[in-house]
Design an enzyme around this catalytic site. Structure first.
Site, PDB file in Angstrom:
ATOM      1  N   ARG A 273      11.991  27.197  -5.275  1.00 34.38           N
ATOM      2  CA  ARG A 273      11.844  26.244  -6.237  1.00 34.38           C
ATOM      3  C   ARG A 273      12.710  25.775  -7.187  1.00 34.38           C
ATOM      4  O   ARG A 273      12.910  24.770  -7.510  1.00 34.38           O
ATOM      5  CB  ARG A 273      10.491  26.308  -6.890  1.00 34.38           C
ATOM      6  CG  ARG A 273       9.137  25.902  -6.184  1.00 34.38           C
ATOM      7  CD  ARG A 273       7.827  26.144  -6.976  1.00 34.38           C
ATOM      8  NE  ARG A 273       6.743  25.437  -5.984  1.00 34.38           N
ATOM      9  CZ  ARG A 273       5.658  25.295  -6.712  1.00 34.38           C
ATOM     10  NH1 ARG A 273       5.654  25.279  -8.219  1.00 34.38           N
ATOM     11  NH2 ARG A 273       4.581  24.494  -6.060  1.00 34.38           N
TER      12      ARG A 273
ATOM     13  N   THR B 218      20.253  25.409   4.806  1.00 32.82           N
ATOM     14  CA  THR B 218      21.381  24.823   4.844  1.00 32.82           C
ATOM     15  C   THR B 218      22.567  25.717   4.811  1.00 32.82           C
ATOM     16  O   THR B 218      23.486  25.822   5.893  1.00 32.82           O
ATOM     17  CB  THR B 218      21.633  23.565   3.913  1.00 32.82           C
ATOM     18  OG1 THR B 218      20.463  22.756   3.797  1.00 32.82           O
ATOM     19  CG2 THR B 218      22.762  22.880   4.512  1.00 32.82           C
TER      20      THR B 218
ATOM     21  N   ARG C 244      15.669 -13.941  12.472  1.00 31.59           N
ATOM     22  CA  ARG C 244      16.664 -14.852  12.416  1.00 31.59           C
ATOM     23  C   ARG C 244      16.417 -16.015  11.179  1.00 31.59           C
ATOM     24  O   ARG C 244      17.534 -16.403  10.884  1.00 31.59           O
ATOM     25  CB  ARG C 244      16.312 -15.776  13.857  1.00 31.59           C
ATOM     26  CG  ARG C 244      16.862 -14.941  14.907  1.00 31.59           C
ATOM     27  CD  ARG C 244      16.523 -15.715  16.061  1.00 31.59           C
ATOM     28  NE  ARG C 244      14.964 -15.761  16.494  1.00 31.59           N
ATOM     29  CZ  ARG C 244      14.280 -16.763  17.018  1.00 31.59           C
ATOM     30  NH1 ARG C 244      15.070 -17.746  17.687  1.00 31.59           N
ATOM     31  NH2 ARG C 244      13.061 -16.625  17.357  1.00 31.59           N
TER      32      ARG C 244
ATOM     33  N   GLU D 162       3.614 -17.946  23.478  1.00 29.63           N
ATOM     34  CA  GLU D 162       4.664 -17.182  22.789  1.00 29.63           C
ATOM     35  C   GLU D 162       4.425 -15.794  22.960  1.00 29.63           C
ATOM     36  O   GLU D 162       5.419 -15.000  23.148  1.00 29.63           O
ATOM     37  CB  GLU D 162       4.664 -17.480  21.314  1.00 29.63           C
ATOM     38  CG  GLU D 162       4.979 -19.130  20.966  1.00 29.63           C
ATOM     39  CD  GLU D 162       6.489 -19.231  20.854  1.00 29.63           C
ATOM     40  OE1 GLU D 162       7.275 -18.317  20.962  1.00 29.63           O
ATOM     41  OE2 GLU D 162       7.049 -20.232  20.458  1.00 29.63           O
TER      42      GLU D 162
ATOM     43  N   LYS E 215      24.273   8.420 -10.238  1.00 28.42           N
ATOM     44  CA  LYS E 215      24.610   7.826 -11.677  1.00 28.42           C
ATOM     45  C   LYS E 215      26.061   7.957 -12.051  1.00 28.42           C
ATOM     46  O   LYS E 215      26.736   7.056 -12.429  1.00 28.42           O
ATOM     47  CB  LYS E 215      23.852   8.682 -12.650  1.00 28.42           C
ATOM     48  CG  LYS E 215      23.839   8.157 -14.098  1.00 28.42           C
ATOM     49  CD  LYS E 215      23.281   8.727 -15.234  1.00 28.42           C
ATOM     50  CE  LYS E 215      23.539   8.346 -16.660  1.00 28.42           C
ATOM     51  NZ  LYS E 215      22.734   8.989 -17.523  1.00 28.42           N
TER      52      LYS E 215
ATOM     53  N   LYS F  26      16.916  26.585  -7.971  1.00 29.85           N
ATOM     54  CA  LYS F  26      18.181  27.067  -7.495  1.00 29.85           C
ATOM     55  C   LYS F  26      19.197  25.978  -7.804  1.00 29.85           C
ATOM     56  O   LYS F  26      20.332  26.509  -8.430  1.00 29.85           O
ATOM     57  CB  LYS F  26      17.873  27.116  -5.964  1.00 29.85           C
ATOM     58  CG  LYS F  26      17.672  25.632  -5.134  1.00 29.85           C
ATOM     59  CD  LYS F  26      17.215  26.449  -3.857  1.00 29.85           C
ATOM     60  CE  LYS F  26      16.711  25.014  -3.011  1.00 29.85           C
ATOM     61  NZ  LYS F  26      16.237  25.423  -1.593  1.00 29.85           N
TER      62      LYS F  26
ATOM     63  N   ILE G  90      11.887  18.409  -5.690  1.00 31.56           N
ATOM     64  CA  ILE G  90      12.510  18.407  -7.215  1.00 31.56           C
ATOM     65  C   ILE G  90      13.759  18.383  -7.334  1.00 31.56           C
ATOM     66  O   ILE G  90      14.534  17.581  -7.793  1.00 31.56           O
ATOM     67  CB  ILE G  90      11.557  19.386  -8.158  1.00 31.56           C
ATOM     68  CG1 ILE G  90      10.123  19.301  -7.763  1.00 31.56           C
ATOM     69  CG2 ILE G  90      12.142  19.284  -9.537  1.00 31.56           C
ATOM     70  CD1 ILE G  90       9.269  17.968  -8.220  1.00 31.56           C
TER      71      ILE G  90
ATOM     72  N   PHE H 190     -21.309 -20.797   0.921  1.00 32.41           N
ATOM     73  CA  PHE H 190     -22.536 -21.920   0.856  1.00 32.41           C
ATOM     74  C   PHE H 190     -22.315 -23.326   0.873  1.00 32.41           C
ATOM     75  O   PHE H 190     -21.258 -23.862   0.801  1.00 32.41           O
ATOM     76  CB  PHE H 190     -23.391 -21.328   0.043  1.00 32.41           C
ATOM     77  CG  PHE H 190     -22.661 -21.606  -1.490  1.00 32.41           C
ATOM     78  CD1 PHE H 190     -22.401 -22.802  -2.095  1.00 32.41           C
ATOM     79  CD2 PHE H 190     -22.396 -20.643  -2.480  1.00 32.41           C
ATOM     80  CE1 PHE H 190     -21.722 -22.991  -3.100  1.00 32.41           C
ATOM     81  CE2 PHE H 190     -21.925 -20.734  -3.684  1.00 32.41           C
ATOM     82  CZ  PHE H 190     -21.613 -22.091  -4.038  1.00 32.41           C
TER      83      PHE H 190
ATOM     84  N   ARG I 231     -19.950 -13.664   1.443  1.00 32.39           N
ATOM     85  CA  ARG I 231     -18.983 -14.806   1.690  1.00 32.39           C
ATOM     86  C   ARG I 231     -17.557 -14.414   2.271  1.00 32.39           C
ATOM     87  O   ARG I 231     -17.184 -13.379   1.967  1.00 32.39           O
ATOM     88  CB  ARG I 231     -18.512 -15.457   0.176  1.00 32.39           C
ATOM     89  CG  ARG I 231     -17.826 -16.758   0.246  1.00 32.39           C
ATOM     90  CD  ARG I 231     -17.522 -17.242  -1.043  1.00 32.39           C
ATOM     91  NE  ARG I 231     -16.430 -16.240  -1.762  1.00 32.39           N
ATOM     92  CZ  ARG I 231     -16.182 -16.726  -3.098  1.00 32.39           C
ATOM     93  NH1 ARG I 231     -16.612 -17.680  -3.739  1.00 32.39           N
ATOM     94  NH2 ARG I 231     -15.242 -15.686  -3.566  1.00 32.39           N
TER      95      ARG I 231
ATOM     96  N   HIS J 279      -0.894 -20.889  14.358  1.00 33.34           N
ATOM     97  CA  HIS J 279      -0.693 -21.088  12.846  1.00 33.34           C
ATOM     98  C   HIS J 279      -1.882 -20.318  12.043  1.00 33.34           C
ATOM     99  O   HIS J 279      -2.328 -20.693  10.998  1.00 33.34           O
ATOM    100  CB  HIS J 279      -0.695 -22.647  12.331  1.00 33.34           C
ATOM    101  CG  HIS J 279       0.238 -23.356  13.153  1.00 33.34           C
ATOM    102  ND1 HIS J 279       1.617 -23.433  12.914  1.00 33.34           N
ATOM    103  CD2 HIS J 279       0.084 -24.394  14.087  1.00 33.34           C
ATOM    104  CE1 HIS J 279       2.204 -24.207  13.695  1.00 33.34           C
ATOM    105  NE2 HIS J 279       1.292 -24.755  14.480  1.00 33.34           N
TER     106      HIS J 279
END
Length: 510
Positions: free
Chosen positions: A62, A35, A212, A325, A136, A64, A125, A459, A506, A273
């Site tokens: 890692r 950056t 909606r 639809e 915070k 800085k 991290i 069943f 089932r 449905h």
């Protein structure tokens, strides 16, 4: 203004323009790594983080920003005299603005080929720590995690009106963002360690759109998708035409997608449905749709149709003859689109159906909690069927039984499906007893019931459903088996010379 901003972003969208505007407001800018290079290259006079901390960036970056001169500048409360005294004693200057977004963990996971090392290295991290510290202390620190917020933050700074409401809104967004980020990391490690149902279950979803209303107009609703969703998914659908999807549209279209995924040959599914009202499989898509339509030409009206092949001109012409639809398909030919888009309100959804299905978790909310289970992807083959009657099913009956078994899995329990020649002809759904579902399916099938097969999702506790099936002329039955009174149903089948097979699986659907 005498303010200081710390900028460290992975997503550099519009960051140089934003930083230049901060400079115009006499904001001193501190930055890190890539950056810093991007800002300096754009002519922004940003200073390196190590000039603030007096400590070099180490361990490949890692470490800085994890330093008291950073977090003291973020967490020190300006209204607390003791905090300000300690900041002065330790030569810590306040940081008033934090602009941070995180390493691309999600994007890394989505790469076609990626090493575990690369995934781990893309767990941020320092970024989440700075964001949380700033959020915070939102009353004193303005924190920005989303490039979309740059314009309104600049407006507020230029008007010298960074209200507490704005600050708290941005802070809340930060905590949602870091929670989302951590949830994806937690999910990754749960997968790596094979913990399907750990002691805490953390999930995250990203908003697709506000709706909606929900199931009814008095209910508010929104549609969210899992950030790492794979497989055939409505969340990844591309809407080509029609008005906005409703809550019920999404539920029904999802049900249709789940059903169409069961069939490899050209198939069409009509849903109302969340229950199928017609399923057809054929050598081509048009014939498959005609079978689905003929299965229940009344219920399909105003329904949702899912197809697993590109919609061609001939199929589109048939689809356009009734009010639907939604139509869901992997693609639509130009000719098909020309026909279907003549209907102003019909929704046309394009969904990639090429991805293999995988076992995923299904979440169902209950009061104060959630139930979690595997999706029901269970299926059986002809070789796995157990014939329990004296009569052996014919090859055609076995084909029809397997077709019906795939369908009944997606019908609300208690569920009964009648089928013949790759077409559902009667469906009984959601009744409080199985006999009731069977009567509905048989009545719907009418004369077509003769010579058809019957599938039951669970069943038979008593032989009454079988007796009704025999009266209707049904020639073969598929069911899980497992009742204490299984033999009663077998005896009735043997007495009338019809076949019954067990799946030992089932398919309750509540």
């Amino acid at each position: 203004m005498g303010k200081r901003a710390l900028i460290s972003v992975s997503d550099k969208t519009n960051i140089t323009d934003f930083a230049k505007e901060l400079e115009k407001l006499e904001v001193e800018i501190i930055s890190t790594g890539g950056t810093l290079q991007a800002l300096n290259s754009a002519g922004v006079k940003a200073i390196a983080i190590d000039k603030v901390t007096g400590y070099p960036e180490i361990m490949d970056g890692r470490v800085k920003t994890l330093h008291p001169k950073v977090h003291g500048g973020l967490l020190g409360k300006r209204s607390n005299t003791e905090h300000m005294k300690e900041m002065e004693e330790n030569e810590i200057e306040p940081i008033d603005i934090v602009v941070v977004n995180l390493y691309p963990f999600k994007e890394t996971l989505q790469k076609p080929v990626v090493s575990k090392e690369e995934i781990i290295e893309n767990i941020d991290i320092g970024g989440p720590t700075m964001l949380r510290s700033a959020a915070k202390n939102f009353e004193d620190v303005l924190v920005v995690v989303d490039p979309e917020d740059y314009p309104r933050v600049l407006d507020a700074l230029q008007e010298d009106d960074t209200s507490n409401e704005l600050r708290q809104h941005l802070a809340a967004k930060v905590f949602r963002h870091t929670a989302n980020y951590d949830a994806m990391i937690a999910g990754y490690f749960a997968g790596e360690t094979g913990e399907e149902f750990p002691e805490t279950y953390t999930v995250t979803y990203e908003k697709v759109q506000d709706l909606r209303y929900g199931e009814n107009p008095h209910q508010k609703a929104a549609f969210y998708r899992a950030p790492l969703a794979t497989g055939i998914s409505l969340a990844g659908a591309k809407q080509l035409h029609g008005k906005e999807l409703s809550y019920n549209n999404i539920q029904d279209a999802n049900a249709a997608l789940e059903i169409i995924g069961e069939y490899e040959n050209a198939a069409a599914v009509a849903v109302k449905h969340m229950n199928p009202c017609g399923i057809g499989v054929a050598a081509n898509l048009h014939d498959a749709y005609e079978l689905a339509y003929d299965a229940d030409p009344i219920s399909i009206f105003g329904g949702i149709v899912a197809l697993n092949r590109e919609v061609d001109q001939r199929t589109a012409a048939s689809l356009s003859e009734i009010f639907l639809e939604i139509i869901v398909a992997p693609s639509f030919s130009k000719e098909a689109l020309d026909i279907l888009t003549e209907k102003k309100n019909i929704r046309l959804l394009e969904v990639d159906m090429s991805e293999n299905k995988e076992v995923t978790h299904k979440l169902t909310s209950v009061g104060g909690g959630v139930l979690i289970q595997h999706q029901d992807t269970g299926q059986v083959t002809a070789d796995e069927l157990k014939v329990v009657t004296k009569k052996q099913p014919t090859e055609q009956e076995i084909a029809d039984l397997l077709f019906a078994w795939k369908a009944v899995k997606h019908v609300k329990s208690n569920a009964i499906v009648l089928a013949k020649d790759n077409q559902t002809i009667g469906i009984g759904a959601g009744q409080m007893n199985r006999v009731g579902s069977a009567k509905i399916a048989i009545e719907q099938a009418g004369e077509k019931a003769s010579g058809s097969v019957l599938a039951s999702d669970a069943f038979f506790p008593m032989p009454d459903t079988v007796e009704n099936a025999i009266k209707a002329g049904i020639t073969a039955i598929i069911q899980p088996g497992g009742s204490k009174r299984d033999q009663d149903s077998i005896d009735v089948c043997d007495e009338h010379g019809i076949a019954m097979v067990y799946t030992n699986m089932r398919h309750f659907k509540h």
